[in-house]
Every structure is written in structure tokens, then in C-alpha cells.
Motif scaffolding. Sequence first.
Motif, PDB file in Angstrom:
ATOM      1  N   ILE A 406     -62.471 -17.157  65.881  1.00  0.00           N
ATOM      2  CA  ILE A 406     -63.724 -17.439  65.177  1.00  0.00           C
ATOM      3  C   ILE A 406     -64.894 -17.295  66.141  1.00  0.00           C
ATOM      4  N   ASN A 407     -65.953 -16.635  65.699  1.00  0.00           N
ATOM      5  CA  ASN A 407     -67.156 -16.508  66.525  1.00  0.00           C
ATOM      6  C   ASN A 407     -68.392 -16.492  65.636  1.00  0.00           C
ATOM      7  N   ASP A 408     -69.526 -16.915  66.182  1.00  0.00           N
ATOM      8  CA  ASP A 408     -70.731 -17.065  65.375  1.00  0.00           C
ATOM      9  C   ASP A 408     -71.398 -15.740  65.052  1.00  0.00           C
ATOM     10  N   LYS A 409     -70.918 -14.646  65.636  1.00  0.00           N
ATOM     11  CA  LYS A 409     -71.486 -13.336  65.318  1.00  0.00           C
ATOM     12  C   LYS A 409     -70.784 -12.670  64.142  1.00  0.00           C
ATOM     13  N   SER A 410     -69.688 -13.229  63.709  1.00  0.00           N
ATOM     14  CA  SER A 410     -68.934 -12.644  62.594  1.00  0.00           C
ATOM     15  C   SER A 410     -69.612 -12.968  61.268  1.00  0.00           C
ATOM     16  N   ILE A 411     -69.245 -12.188  60.239  1.00  0.00           N
ATOM     17  CA  ILE A 411     -69.778 -12.441  58.898  1.00  0.00           C
ATOM     18  C   ILE A 411     -69.126 -13.676  58.299  1.00  0.00           C
ATOM     19  N   GLY A 597     -63.102 -22.111  55.355  1.00  0.00           N
ATOM     20  CA  GLY A 597     -63.720 -20.799  55.515  1.00  0.00           C
ATOM     21  C   GLY A 597     -65.224 -20.889  55.570  1.00  0.00           C
ATOM     22  N   ARG A 598     -65.823 -19.817  56.024  1.00  0.00           N
ATOM     23  CA  ARG A 598     -67.274 -19.717  56.107  1.00  0.00           C
ATOM     24  C   ARG A 598     -67.680 -18.262  55.931  1.00  0.00           C
ATOM     25  N   PHE A 599     -68.758 -18.030  55.153  1.00  0.00           N
ATOM     26  CA  PHE A 599     -69.266 -16.668  54.980  1.00  0.00           C
ATOM     27  C   PHE A 599     -70.785 -16.680  55.007  1.00  0.00           C
ATOM     28  N   ASP A 600     -71.339 -15.847  55.883  1.00  0.00           N
ATOM     29  CA  ASP A 600     -72.783 -15.675  55.974  1.00  0.00           C
ATOM     30  C   ASP A 600     -73.163 -14.562  54.995  1.00  0.00           C
ATOM     31  N   ILE A 601     -73.670 -14.951  53.828  1.00  0.00           N
ATOM     32  CA  ILE A 601     -73.946 -13.982  52.763  1.00  0.00           C
ATOM     33  C   ILE A 601     -75.047 -13.014  53.172  1.00  0.00           C
ATOM     34  N   GLN A 602     -75.994 -13.493  53.979  1.00  0.00           N
ATOM     35  CA  GLN A 602     -77.081 -12.622  54.431  1.00  0.00           C
ATOM     36  C   GLN A 602     -76.536 -11.467  55.270  1.00  0.00           C
ATOM     37  N   ARG A 603     -75.659 -11.773  56.218  1.00  0.00           N
ATOM     38  CA  ARG A 603     -75.070 -10.719  57.057  1.00  0.00           C
ATOM     39  C   ARG A 603     -74.182  -9.789  56.237  1.00  0.00           C
ATOM     40  N   LEU A 604     -73.534 -10.342  55.244  1.00  0.00           N
ATOM     41  CA  LEU A 604     -72.697  -9.510  54.379  1.00  0.00           C
ATOM     42  C   LEU A 604     -73.549  -8.482  53.644  1.00  0.00           C
ATOM     43  N   LEU A 605     -74.690  -8.900  53.129  1.00  0.00           N
ATOM     44  CA  LEU A 605     -75.578  -7.981  52.404  1.00  0.00           C
ATOM     45  C   LEU A 605     -76.202  -6.953  53.333  1.00  0.00           C
ATOM     46  N   ILE A 606     -76.488  -7.360  54.559  1.00  0.00           N
ATOM     47  CA  ILE A 606     -77.020  -6.398  55.540  1.00  0.00           C
ATOM     48  C   ILE A 606     -75.995  -5.300  55.795  1.00  0.00           C
ATOM     49  N   GLY A 607     -74.734  -5.687  55.877  1.00  0.00           N
ATOM     50  CA  GLY A 607     -73.678  -4.699  56.082  1.00  0.00           C
ATOM     51  C   GLY A 607     -73.477  -3.777  54.900  1.00  0.00           C
ATOM     52  N   GLU A 630     -75.643 -19.376  53.636  1.00  0.00           N
ATOM     53  CA  GLU A 630     -74.243 -19.230  53.999  1.00  0.00           C
ATOM     54  C   GLU A 630     -73.401 -20.273  53.273  1.00  0.00           C
ATOM     55  N   MET A 631     -72.119 -19.955  53.111  1.00  0.00           N
ATOM     56  CA  MET A 631     -71.205 -20.825  52.383  1.00  0.00           C
ATOM     57  C   MET A 631     -70.081 -21.290  53.305  1.00  0.00           C
ATOM     58  N   TYR A 632     -69.727 -22.556  53.158  1.00  0.00           N
ATOM     59  CA  TYR A 632     -68.635 -23.133  53.947  1.00  0.00           C
ATOM     60  C   TYR A 632     -67.771 -23.988  53.029  1.00  0.00           C
ATOM     61  N   PHE A 633     -66.453 -23.897  53.165  1.00  0.00           N
ATOM     62  CA  PHE A 633     -65.572 -24.719  52.329  1.00  0.00           C
ATOM     63  C   PHE A 633     -64.381 -25.228  53.135  1.00  0.00           C
ATOM     64  N   LYS A 634     -63.773 -26.323  52.647  1.00  0.00           N
ATOM     65  CA  LYS A 634     -62.598 -26.894  53.290  1.00  0.00           C
ATOM     66  C   LYS A 634     -61.753 -27.586  52.235  1.00  0.00           C
ATOM     67  N   SER A 635     -60.420 -27.492  52.377  1.00  0.00           N
ATOM     68  CA  SER A 635     -59.471 -28.099  51.432  1.00  0.00           C
ATOM     69  C   SER A 635     -58.467 -28.950  52.185  1.00  0.00           C
ATOM     70  N   GLU A 636     -58.063 -30.061  51.551  1.00  0.00           N
ATOM     71  CA  GLU A 636     -57.044 -30.924  52.141  1.00  0.00           C
ATOM     72  C   GLU A 636     -56.427 -31.783  51.046  1.00  0.00           C
ATOM     73  N   PRO A 637     -55.169 -32.212  51.241  1.00  0.00           N
ATOM     74  CA  PRO A 637     -54.538 -33.102  50.255  1.00  0.00           C
ATOM     75  C   PRO A 637     -55.048 -34.526  50.415  1.00  0.00           C
ATOM     76  N   LYS A 638     -55.341 -35.178  49.290  1.00  0.00           N
ATOM     77  CA  LYS A 638     -55.778 -36.575  49.301  1.00  0.00           C
ATOM     78  C   LYS A 638     -55.006 -37.332  48.232  1.00  0.00           C
ATOM     79  N   ARG A 639     -54.099 -38.175  48.654  1.00  0.00           N
ATOM     80  CA  ARG A 639     -53.271 -38.978  47.748  1.00  0.00           C
ATOM     81  C   ARG A 639     -52.654 -38.102  46.655  1.00  0.00           C
ATOM     82  N   ASP A 640     -53.140 -38.218  45.413  1.00  0.00           N
ATOM     83  CA  ASP A 640     -52.501 -37.527  44.292  1.00  0.00           C
ATOM     84  C   ASP A 640     -53.274 -36.287  43.859  1.00  0.00           C
ATOM     85  N   ARG A 641     -53.993 -35.657  44.780  1.00  0.00           N
ATOM     86  CA  ARG A 641     -54.775 -34.473  44.406  1.00  0.00           C
ATOM     87  C   ARG A 641     -55.023 -33.591  45.627  1.00  0.00           C
TER      88      ARG A 641
END
Length: 682
Positions: A406-411, A597-607, A630-641
Motif C-alpha cells: 500500500i502506498n499513498d501514490k496509488s489510486i 479498501g480505499r479509492f481516490d476517485i479523483q485520481r481514477l478520473l484523471i487516469g 475519496e472512499m474508504y471502507f472496512k468490514s469485520e464480524p461483530k457478534r451476530d452480524r
Amino acid sequence: MKSILNKTKTIFFLIFGVVLTFAQQKMKLPKDASFYMEINGKQLNQKVNWQKLNPFLLDITKGEKEKDKDKPTWTDYSKTGIKYDATQYHYATFNDSLKIYTAHFILDNKDKFQEFINSTKKKGLEISKKNKYSYVSLDDDVFVAWNGDRAVLKMISYTKPYKYDWDDEAVADSVAAVADSTAVAVDSAYADKPEEPFDYKEEIDYLKEDIRYLKESIRENTAEIAKKEKDIKYLEKHHQYPKEKKGTTDENYSDKESEDYILPDTKEKIEEEDLAYQKALDSIKIQEFKIVKKVAEDAFNEYFNSNLDLDVSKEILSFRDASSDVFVYTDYGKIVNDGIYGKMMKNFQYGQLINKIYNSNSSYNLFFDKDKVKLINSYQHKNPEVQKGFSAVYKGKKNKKLMSLINDKSIGYYAINVDGSKYFDLMYSLLKNSGDENYQKEMELMMETMKIILDEEAISKIAPGNGIFVLNELKSKTVEYTDYEYDDDYNEKEIKKTKDVASPDFTFAFATENEGYWNRIFNVLTTSKNTSKKFSKDGDFYIFKEEKSDGYLDQLLFTIKDGIVYVTTSKDNILPKNQSDISKNWAKESSKYSASGRFDIQRLLIGLDKEFTSTSDRKMLDFVKKNVGEMYFKSEPKRDRIETEINYNIKKSSSENSLMYFFDLFDEIYKIKESEKKQPIL
């Protein structure tokens, strides 16, 4: 004594009044509701800038006003009589014949609301007065009812159910059957029935339906008929086709004055068929309107005879966050398993398995913060055993080695840390009780055999469940492609052209505890007669390359190093990256969660810049590039969900908050589109 009697009477009437009040039960949320939403008006209304929003709403509705100039106009959407700082309730139900969307509002000004309805309703439709409410149809399938302080909106779509070839059950349209009665029926009845004798009346109905579709085809082909009639008349008179004049087009020849060339008997026949078709269509629309109107009236009667509070089950509200701006609940089990989809899947061998996979629900809490939008999703399978299997899969070991990519220059990137060995247990829990009852014992025996034959531990070592995809950048690449041109006689000619496309530079990597297995696979690819033409070896790398590189990728490289399998577009991509404090934090977070995950939508559109060639598209792209975040998301199990948090971060904005950010964005896009429409054609 008189005083005692008076007090007794007072107490009696008070108790009687309380009993009457509680006798009016709450309006229960329909059991077959597959969608439910609460809008937290108290919070959202504080975030809405009506000075911006009202002109925007007026602008997008101006087209409707121009169409119907006699209709009263509305100028201030901030004062519709709806209490915007109160909670709104929305829900939806569907089955084989009815799809109903319902919205409940609280009013703060009944007269203002009625003025708003008059400016919105379909012209010529009058408001109907009932005992406890008034109602009107805004359109053929939209109805609204209100009293002094409550309003209900119903959008109802009706489709007559049919018996399909794969359906072994008889279908009776109970909705239509009770359309003129006092009973309420909102679902089709399915019941096993013995084979009935041939019904010639039903067959006549089917034939009439076929005729209707055939007539519809005739209507679509009227222009072609007119052209051929014109050709016949001209050939009979001149024995040749007319010579085309300069400046004329096929459209001028074929379409103008076409009606004059239709033979009288053909023209009369078409007009008769059009009239009959229109009458049949009007009859169908009238019948369908009667049905949906009856359903709406029955629903309104039920609601306004209740205490006007909506009773929602604790199960639906179990994951609701009271501080969220919007809460949504969806029952995927009902969406997939009920209605036509569920009945269709019953006829497939593994239909029950698919139904069981989707037998779940999801809750969403949406937050419009100052500089970001946050969405928290809670997924829960209805079968506790299956849910336990999902949670077990999401509890995988962490692998920090992969996160070094992972690096901060990536999309952007997408990383997972799951337990691959638990997929087998999840599969078994899904297969259990999922087959045909006649073959359930055979299914269970097959499952036990699979457990004996398969070495789950050995298989899981091939790919334990840790992986990452990193999109480094989108590079511009010129590719050649074949286009076709046609001369005046429609002779085809191939033309070789070039265009610039976005070529992805990426790395996909996953952990393995069995490097030898993957090395053997790659060695086979480079030595096999069928694949060796495209696969070769260069040191530690295996290379896949097409003979002609006219696609988006020039080559793919494969290698195994220190327990990691790499699939990439460049050798340099497998090297650890220099990480800033920001990317170090991303790597640390990603190693903690089951999926992130993480996606820099601005850099994606530039590309993707080279993919947009027209002036209109580029103007829109330039504006969006300046404003997306930019968008960032994370998932993990919590009790019954399984809980997933998604954040959309706004980089720069003059908007008051993230809610108005989206309105401002849509407003500017709308203005760009409108300005393009007004540009003079040169």
C-alpha cells in the motif's frame, strides 16, 4: 349523593374515552414489507439550505410547468405543509401482481399541503372527501391521502399474473377478484389443483392478448408500410424509382407525405385497427386503475382508522442508530424468495440453495457529516448456523507483509484477511437442508463423503485467505482497432484506426503456505503445448503476453516470493513501497480488518481522461474531477452480524455539509447539461 354520582360519571367517561383511544390499534408495518426506511427529519432539516435547494427544485420542474400552463404552479418547496423536522416513514411490498411503495408524513399546515397537492395532481382529478381523510390520485398509479396532521403517499403498480410454463401451480389473481368488493387482498393465491378441462374462454382471452401485441407491431411498422405503398404507386406510374435530387435525403423521400401514398383500403384498415387497439388499451388501463384505486382506498381506510402510529417490529429496528440521518432495512430473503422469483427458483435443481444463500437482511445507517458521508451496513443471515459460518470466515489471520504494497501514490487498494479453511464449513451449512426432500439423505451422504475425501487443511494452505489488490495508476496507451465505413451503395470497407485508452498498472497478491503447488502450475503453463506460446519464463518471473498487444494490457507477470503469490503488470510492483505516515496508517488499519479498501476517485478520473473525447464529456469530467473525493471502507464480524463501514471523504467544498455538497454537485451538473441544450447549432 348527587356530587358522588357526578364524579362517578366523570370517571366513567374518562375511562371510556381512554378505552376508545387504545381501541384504535397502531398501524402495523405489513408482514411482507421487504424495504423499510426512516428519515430523521429533526437532523436533516437542520442540514438543508433551502435558499439553495428551492431554486434547484424549481428549475428541474419548469419543464412540467411549461407543458401544463393552466395548472397552478408551486414556488416554495420549503413550505409544502409537510413538517420537515419530523420523522418520515417509508416502506415497500411486492408480490406477483402488486408493487406498493408507501410514505408517511406529518403535516404542520393542512391548507398549505392541500395547495401543494393541487399544484401537483393530475389535471381534471378532483379531491375525494372521506369520513376521516381526503385523498386524490396525483397520477394513474400515485395516490395521496391526508387529514389535519398526517399524510400518506402510495405508489402502486399492478401487473396481472400469468401461469408460466415452469409454474406447476395454478395462479389466481385475487387482487382483481376483490377490486369491487369490500375485502382486501393484496397477494395472489397459489394452490395445488387437479388438472382442469380445456377452458375455451380462457383460450380466447390468450388469443385476444396475442392480437393486441400483433396490432402493436402493426402500429410500429406503419411508416414502413407507407413507404412501400408509395413505392408501388410510383413504380406503377413511372416504371422506375425517382431520381434523388441534390440536397434530398432518404428521410425526405420515405417519410414526407407518406400518408398520401397509402392505398385507401390499407389506410382504412390501419385506422380501424388503431382505433380498436386504442379502445382495448384504454379498457385495460381503466380496469388496472380501478384495481390500484381500490387497493389504495382500503389501505387509507386501514391507516386513518388506526391511531396513526406505525408499529415496526424490534427485529427490523435491531440495528438502527438513533443518531443516523437515514435508516434503511432490506429483507433480501423476501425480495429473492417471495413473488415470481422464489416460485421460479423452486423448479431448478439448486434453486433452494440459492434461496438459502440470499435468506438474509441488511440494515443501513447513513450519516451526513460536515466533511464526509458515512454509511454503516449490518448484514445478518436469518439462519444462525449459516451466520455463524459467515462470521467464522471473516475471522482470518492477519498478514502485514501484503500491506507493505500500500502506498499513498496509488489510486486505491482492496485487502482481505479471511479464513479460507472456514469456507468449507460455510458451504456445508448452506448445503444442509437445501436439496429436494426426496434427495435429502443422498445430499447429506454426499456432504459426508466430501469431508472424508477433501483434505480441508491442505487445501486452505494453498490460499489461506489473505490477499490484496493495488491499483497503482492508469497509464495512457495507444491501441489500434478496426472500424467500418460504407459508401453510397452500402459497400463495407475496413478502416484501421487508433485511439488512446487507459491501461491499468496493478498488483494482485495473496498469501500461500504451499509455494511448490503454484510453481508447478506456472511451470506447466510455460511448457504445455497449448499455453507455451503465450507463457514464458524470465528469471523468477513467468510472463503472459499476447502476440499482438492491442488490448488494455501489454503483459502479465507471475512470481512467488516469501510465501506470497504475485500477479502484476510490472516487476517493480512487488517491491515494498516507501510509505508516508498516511499510507502507514492505511496499512495498519487494513491488517486489522477482515476486508478493507480505499479509492481516490479523483485520481481514477484523471487516469480515465483519455477515454473522454467529446467536448461535452470533457467539460463534465473536468468539473467532476475538481469536486470528487475519496472512499474508504472496512468490514469485520461483530457478534451476530457482519458490519461494514463506508466513508466518502470530501476533499474541498464550499458546501455547508456533505448533504448540501451532493445537492451543489447535482445542481452544477444540471446547469452544464442545460447550457449545452441552449447552445446554437452552427
